[in-house]
Design a protein around this motif. Structure first.
Motif, mmCIF file in Angstrom:
data_model
loop_
_atom_site.group_PDB
_atom_site.id
_atom_site.type_symbol
_atom_site.label_atom_id
_atom_site.label_comp_id
_atom_site.label_asym_id
_atom_site.label_seq_id
_atom_site.Cartn_x
_atom_site.Cartn_y
_atom_site.Cartn_z
ATOM 1 N N PHE A 153 0.839 -1.204 0.000
ATOM 2 C CA PHE A 153 0.000 0.000 0.000
ATOM 3 C C PHE A 153 0.874 1.253 0.000
ATOM 4 N N TYR A 154 2.070 1.138 0.549
ATOM 5 C CA TYR A 154 2.960 2.296 0.676
ATOM 6 C C TYR A 154 4.025 2.355 -0.412
ATOM 7 N N LEU A 155 4.069 1.341 -1.273
ATOM 8 C CA LEU A 155 5.116 1.290 -2.292
ATOM 9 C C LEU A 155 5.063 2.445 -3.298
ATOM 10 N N PRO A 156 3.889 2.835 -3.846
ATOM 11 C CA PRO A 156 3.867 3.939 -4.818
ATOM 12 C C PRO A 156 4.443 5.236 -4.261
ATOM 13 N N GLY A 157 4.279 5.439 -2.964
ATOM 14 C CA GLY A 157 4.804 6.654 -2.358
ATOM 15 C C GLY A 157 6.313 6.759 -2.465
ATOM 16 N N PHE A 158 7.007 5.629 -2.476
ATOM 17 C CA PHE A 158 8.460 5.655 -2.616
ATOM 18 C C PHE A 158 8.865 6.204 -3.983
ATOM 19 N N PHE A 159 8.156 5.791 -5.010
ATOM 20 C CA PHE A 159 8.478 6.256 -6.363
ATOM 21 C C PHE A 159 8.148 7.748 -6.523
ATOM 22 N N THR A 160 7.034 8.163 -5.931
ATOM 23 C CA THR A 160 6.684 9.587 -5.967
ATOM 24 C C THR A 160 7.737 10.414 -5.255
ATOM 25 N N LEU B 123 12.853 8.138 2.696
ATOM 26 C CA LEU B 123 13.228 6.873 2.056
ATOM 27 C C LEU B 123 14.194 6.078 2.926
ATOM 28 N N ALA B 124 15.144 6.769 3.556
ATOM 29 C CA ALA B 124 16.148 6.088 4.369
ATOM 30 C C ALA B 124 15.510 5.355 5.548
ATOM 31 N N VAL B 125 14.434 5.921 6.088
ATOM 32 C CA VAL B 125 13.766 5.296 7.231
ATOM 33 C C VAL B 125 12.753 4.249 6.783
ATOM 34 N N GLN B 126 11.985 4.561 5.737
ATOM 35 C CA GLN B 126 10.830 3.731 5.398
ATOM 36 C C GLN B 126 11.155 2.536 4.504
ATOM 37 N N VAL B 127 12.098 2.686 3.579
ATOM 38 C CA VAL B 127 12.403 1.570 2.677
ATOM 39 C C VAL B 127 12.888 0.335 3.448
ATOM 40 N N PRO B 128 13.813 0.468 4.418
ATOM 41 C CA PRO B 128 14.210 -0.729 5.185
ATOM 42 C C PRO B 128 13.037 -1.376 5.911
ATOM 43 N N LEU B 129 12.102 -0.552 6.405
ATOM 44 C CA LEU B 129 10.926 -1.112 7.079
ATOM 45 C C LEU B 129 10.046 -1.870 6.086
ATOM 46 N N TYR B 130 9.936 -1.340 4.880
ATOM 47 C CA TYR B 130 9.160 -2.019 3.840
ATOM 48 C C TYR B 130 9.793 -3.367 3.491
ATOM 49 N N LEU B 131 11.110 -3.386 3.406
ATOM 50 C CA LEU B 131 11.810 -4.615 3.033
ATOM 51 C C LEU B 131 11.720 -5.690 4.119
ATOM 52 N N MET B 132 11.336 -5.297 5.329
ATOM 53 C CA MET B 132 11.154 -6.272 6.406
ATOM 54 C C MET B 132 9.882 -7.096 6.223
ATOM 55 N N GLY B 133 9.008 -6.643 5.310
ATOM 56 C CA GLY B 133 7.768 -7.372 5.064
ATOM 57 C C GLY B 133 6.745 -7.158 6.167
ATOM 58 N N PRO B 134 5.914 -8.148 6.464
ATOM 59 C CA PRO B 134 4.865 -8.007 7.480
ATOM 60 C C PRO B 134 5.394 -7.572 8.844
ATOM 61 N N GLU B 135 6.614 -7.982 9.173
ATOM 62 C CA GLU B 135 7.173 -7.625 10.485
ATOM 63 C C GLU B 135 7.392 -6.118 10.622
ATOM 64 N N GLY B 136 7.620 -5.456 9.530
ATOM 65 C CA GLY B 136 7.871 -4.016 9.603
ATOM 66 C C GLY B 136 6.673 -3.173 9.259
ATOM 67 N N PHE B 137 5.503 -3.818 9.032
ATOM 68 C CA PHE B 137 4.328 -3.084 8.569
ATOM 69 C C PHE B 137 3.888 -1.982 9.531
ATOM 70 N N ALA C 16 5.480 -0.403 11.922
ATOM 71 C CA ALA C 16 6.447 0.693 12.001
ATOM 72 C C ALA C 16 6.440 1.516 10.709
ATOM 73 N N LEU C 17 6.308 0.841 9.559
ATOM 74 C CA LEU C 17 6.262 1.544 8.283
ATOM 75 C C LEU C 17 5.050 2.457 8.212
ATOM 76 N N ALA C 18 3.891 1.937 8.580
ATOM 77 C CA ALA C 18 2.664 2.732 8.533
ATOM 78 C C ALA C 18 2.736 3.923 9.479
ATOM 79 N N THR C 19 3.301 3.715 10.658
ATOM 80 C CA THR C 19 3.398 4.793 11.645
ATOM 81 C C THR C 19 4.357 5.880 11.192
ATOM 82 N N THR C 20 5.536 5.478 10.700
ATOM 83 C CA THR C 20 6.498 6.476 10.236
ATOM 84 C C THR C 20 5.988 7.196 8.993
#
Length: 260
Positions: free
Chosen positions: A138-145, A203-217, A219-223
């Motif tokens: 759900f948050y992936l398009p935001g990285f490209f933007t 990107l520096a904070v959120q991309v690693p959380l995205y790459l963690m998969g469900p475990e980082g969801f 934290a990714l959504a909150t950040t």
């Protein structure tokens, strides 16, 4: 009641002029096409100036309603998915929130640009997440933007048309004269780098959380929420401060009210 707003587009094409007419400058000459385009860009960027010469950061972010439009769909998606673990229900909740804001703007007879952009953005994110079955997508398009904005801003610095100058220059009634002053050009390049730094930090904070998969969801959504509108407002405010002309930095100057 607010004081009358000073004209932020002296000697430039006014995007709100009837019929899109171009106003001549004080010398009676038609402004350059570049000045007109830059003025229109500053206007469409949504930045506003208060009557005492400050940048109205809250209003520039869309006001309380605009900030809610950018935060609430993502917040509802996070809450719904955390409670139900049902991706479909969570996506519907986010889309419904974006749609409600569009209806509200229709009722208020306000411009739909921001709300429609929000619906389209949430729609693309929802489609991708539903296609892959991964909530974090759900948050992936935001990285490209975000990356596209970084590229555009860095390019503007390299070609000596920094975005901060285009935005703040017209709010400060500098027009494009700041490009003729090496100190002002340097200041606006620095201001643009500050905004770039904000985007890179996301990107520096959120991309690693995205790459963690469900475990980082979670934290990714909150950040994503915390580093959205709040961080944007902070970045614009700091960029405005560091690009102050020397004459305005003195007590009583236009930007004096921005001092902490």
């Amino acid at each position: 009641m607010t004081a009358p707003q000073p004209d932020p587009f002296p000697g430039a094409s006014r995007p709100d002029a009837p019929g899109g007419e171009t106003k001549p400058d004080a010398a009676g000459q038609e402004p350059s096409p570049v000045a007109g385009l830059a003025a229109e860009y500053a206007a469409k960027a949504g930045l506003h100036r208060t009557h005492d010469g400050r940048v109205d950061v809250l209003r520039s972010a869309g006001g309380v309603q605009g900030i809610a439009e950018s935060i609430l769909p993502g917040l509802l998606f996070l809450v719904a998915y955390t409670i139900t673990r049902d991706l479909t229900v969570s996506l519907v909740a986010a889309l419904a929130a974006a749609a409600v804001f569009t209806v509200v703007r229709l009722v208020q007879r306000r411009p739909l640009t921001q709300a429609l952009a929000g619906v389209v953005g949430v729609g693309i994110s929802a489609w991708l997440a539903n296609t892959t079955g991964k909530a974090e997508d759900f948050y992936l398009p935001g990285f490209f933007t975000n990356a596209a904005y970084i590229f555009a801003m860095v390019l503007s610095i390299l070609v000596k048309w920094p975005v901060a100058g285009l935005l703040f220059g017209f709010i400060r009634n500098e027009g494009l004269d700041w490009r003729k002053d090496p100190d002002r050009l340097r200041a606006y390049r620095l201001g643009t780098w500050i905004i770039v730094a904000v985007l890179v930090l996301r990107l520096a904070v959120q991309v690693p959380l995205y790459l963690m998969g469900p475990e980082g969801f979670a934290a990714l959504a909150t950040t994503r929420l915390l580093m959205g509108a709040p961080l944007y407002i902070l970045g614009v405010w700091v960029a405005w401060l560091v690009t102050r002309p020397a004459r305005d930095a003195a007590p009583g100057g236009q930007d004096a009210a921005l001092k902490p």
